[in-house]
Write a protein that holds these residues in place. Structure first.
Motif, PDB file in Angstrom:
ATOM      1  N   GLN A 103       0.928  -1.378  -0.038  1.00  0.00           N
ATOM      2  CA  GLN A 103       0.144   0.284   0.132  1.00  0.00           C
ATOM      3  C   GLN A 103       0.819   1.381  -0.024  1.00  0.00           C
ATOM      4  OE1 GLN A 103      -3.359  -0.150  -0.186  1.00  0.00           O
ATOM      5  NE2 GLN A 103      -3.428   2.141  -0.381  1.00  0.00           N
ATOM      6  N   ASP A 104       1.922   1.322   0.763  1.00  0.00           N
ATOM      7  CA  ASP A 104       2.933   2.429   0.818  1.00  0.00           C
ATOM      8  C   ASP A 104       3.458   2.549  -0.700  1.00  0.00           C
ATOM      9  OD1 ASP A 104       2.376   2.803   3.321  1.00  0.00           O
ATOM     10  OD2 ASP A 104       3.825   1.608   4.188  1.00  0.00           O
ATOM     11  N   LEU A 105       3.964   1.358  -1.279  1.00  0.00           N
ATOM     12  CA  LEU A 105       4.535   1.759  -2.561  1.00  0.00           C
ATOM     13  C   LEU A 105       3.685   2.145  -3.725  1.00  0.00           C
ATOM     14  CD1 LEU A 105       6.518  -1.496  -2.821  1.00  0.00           C
ATOM     15  CD2 LEU A 105       7.515   0.498  -2.475  1.00  0.00           C
ATOM     16  N   GLN A 106       2.278   1.671  -3.536  1.00  0.00           N
ATOM     17  CA  GLN A 106       1.365   2.209  -4.081  1.00  0.00           C
ATOM     18  C   GLN A 106       1.041   3.821  -4.011  1.00  0.00           C
ATOM     19  OE1 GLN A 106      -0.427   0.845  -6.659  1.00  0.00           O
ATOM     20  NE2 GLN A 106       0.395  -1.247  -6.486  1.00  0.00           N
ATOM     21  N   LEU A 112       4.421  10.005  -6.832  1.00  0.00           N
ATOM     22  CA  LEU A 112       5.521  10.282  -7.789  1.00  0.00           C
ATOM     23  C   LEU A 112       5.052  10.591  -9.053  1.00  0.00           C
ATOM     24  CD1 LEU A 112       8.533  10.533  -8.334  1.00  0.00           C
ATOM     25  CD2 LEU A 112       8.629   8.084  -8.819  1.00  0.00           C
ATOM     26  N   HIS A 113       3.891   9.800  -9.573  1.00  0.00           N
ATOM     27  CA  HIS A 113       3.135   9.977 -10.800  1.00  0.00           C
ATOM     28  C   HIS A 113       2.526  11.251 -10.838  1.00  0.00           C
ATOM     29  CE1 HIS A 113       0.292   9.421 -13.855  1.00  0.00           C
ATOM     30  NE2 HIS A 113       0.984   8.640 -14.436  1.00  0.00           N
ATOM     31  N   SER A 148       9.464   4.149 -10.238  1.00  0.00           N
ATOM     32  CA  SER A 148       9.167   3.215  -8.957  1.00  0.00           C
ATOM     33  C   SER A 148       8.497   2.008  -9.267  1.00  0.00           C
ATOM     34  CB  SER A 148       8.299   4.172  -7.967  1.00  0.00           C
ATOM     35  OG  SER A 148       7.095   4.611  -8.515  1.00  0.00           O
ATOM     36  N   GLY A 149       7.593   2.122  -9.960  1.00  0.00           N
ATOM     37  CA  GLY A 149       6.792   0.888 -10.402  1.00  0.00           C
ATOM     38  C   GLY A 149       7.546  -0.028 -10.918  1.00  0.00           C
ATOM     39  N   ILE A 150       8.561   0.215 -12.042  1.00  0.00           N
ATOM     40  CA  ILE A 150       9.437  -0.914 -12.554  1.00  0.00           C
ATOM     41  C   ILE A 150      10.405  -1.372 -11.487  1.00  0.00           C
ATOM     42  CG2 ILE A 150      11.464  -0.881 -14.216  1.00  0.00           C
ATOM     43  CD1 ILE A 150      10.040   1.266 -15.754  1.00  0.00           C
TER      44      ILE A 150
END
Length: 231
Positions: A103-106, A112-113, A148-150
């Motif tokens: 969830q934090d990464l999302q 960031l997006h 970050s998603g990559i």
């Protein structure tokens, strides 16, 4: 006659002495046998007591060993139960931490997006469903995936099967590339190409132009914003 009587007298005395000694020997033998029998009975009794005591001690030790074995088995069972419970708790904690981290990464990806692209929302193109299935397969454009998603997902986004429109090179595109590299704190050529949706030639031209202007610098196949340009 006197000599014969003397011999007879001495002979009777010798016979009497022999009989007395034989009687004494028999008495001594009887006493010795009685003493030996008493000692044998005493030793037999002591041996029987020792064997009985040894047998009782052996049974007692065997019972104690059996009891200790049962106690150890119960302890092992309790330890196994505790270990299973702790493993279950650790699994639940890891699952909760993984969910929170995801969830934090999302959230970080969304922030960031938003910082890179602003409030613009990109539409996803939904491909037609395959035969005999009810799931919809969405093809995401390259520029919709952030750096970050990559990194967090461990794989690169799938290439959109639809024809994409390559943006023209202008000052706005260079500014977006510079802003993305600054937000990501460094990026590779492939990451910039896939995130920005540019071709290889366009990406190289923009990076060369920014390096000539003194905005970027290249280290270990990654591009970074110069400290002088930031200050």
């Amino acid at each position: 006659m006197a000599l014969k009587n003397l011999w007879e007298q001495e002979r009777s005395q010798r016979l009497q002495i022999t009989a007395e000694r034989r009687q004494q020997v028999n008495q001594w033998k009887q006493l010795t046998q009685q003493e030996l029998q008493l000692q044998a009975d005493l030793l037999h009794q002591e041996l029987s007591s020792f064997v009985s005591s040894l047998h009782n001690n052996r049974n007692l030790q065997q019972q104690q060993f059996q009891q200790e074995i049962v106690e150890r088995q119960l302890e092992i069972l309790q330890i196994k139960t505790d270990v299973c419970q702790r493993q279950q708790e650790y699994r639940q904690q890891r699952a909760a931490k993984a969910q929170a981290l995801f969830q934090d990464l999302q959230n970080f990806r969304a922030i960031l997006h938003k910082n890179v692209w602003g409030e613009r929302i990109h539409e996803q193109v939904v491909a037609p469903p395959p035969a005999k299935t009810e799931k919809l397969v969405a093809t995401v454009p390259k520029w919709a995936m952030s750096r970050s998603g990559i990194k967090t997902s461990g794989f690169r986004p799938a290439v959109n099967t639809m024809t994409r429109k390559v943006p023209a090179l202008n000052a706005d595109t260079k500014s977006k590339v510079q802003q993305y590299i600054q937000q990501a704190e460094g990026a590779t050529l492939i990451e910039i190409e896939e995130v920005m949706g540019l071709s290889r030639v366009q990406t190289i031209d923009i990076l060369r132009s920014l390096i000539k202007q003194g905005v970027l610098e290249q280290r270990d196949r990654q591009y970074f914003i110069r400290q002088q340009a930031i200050s």
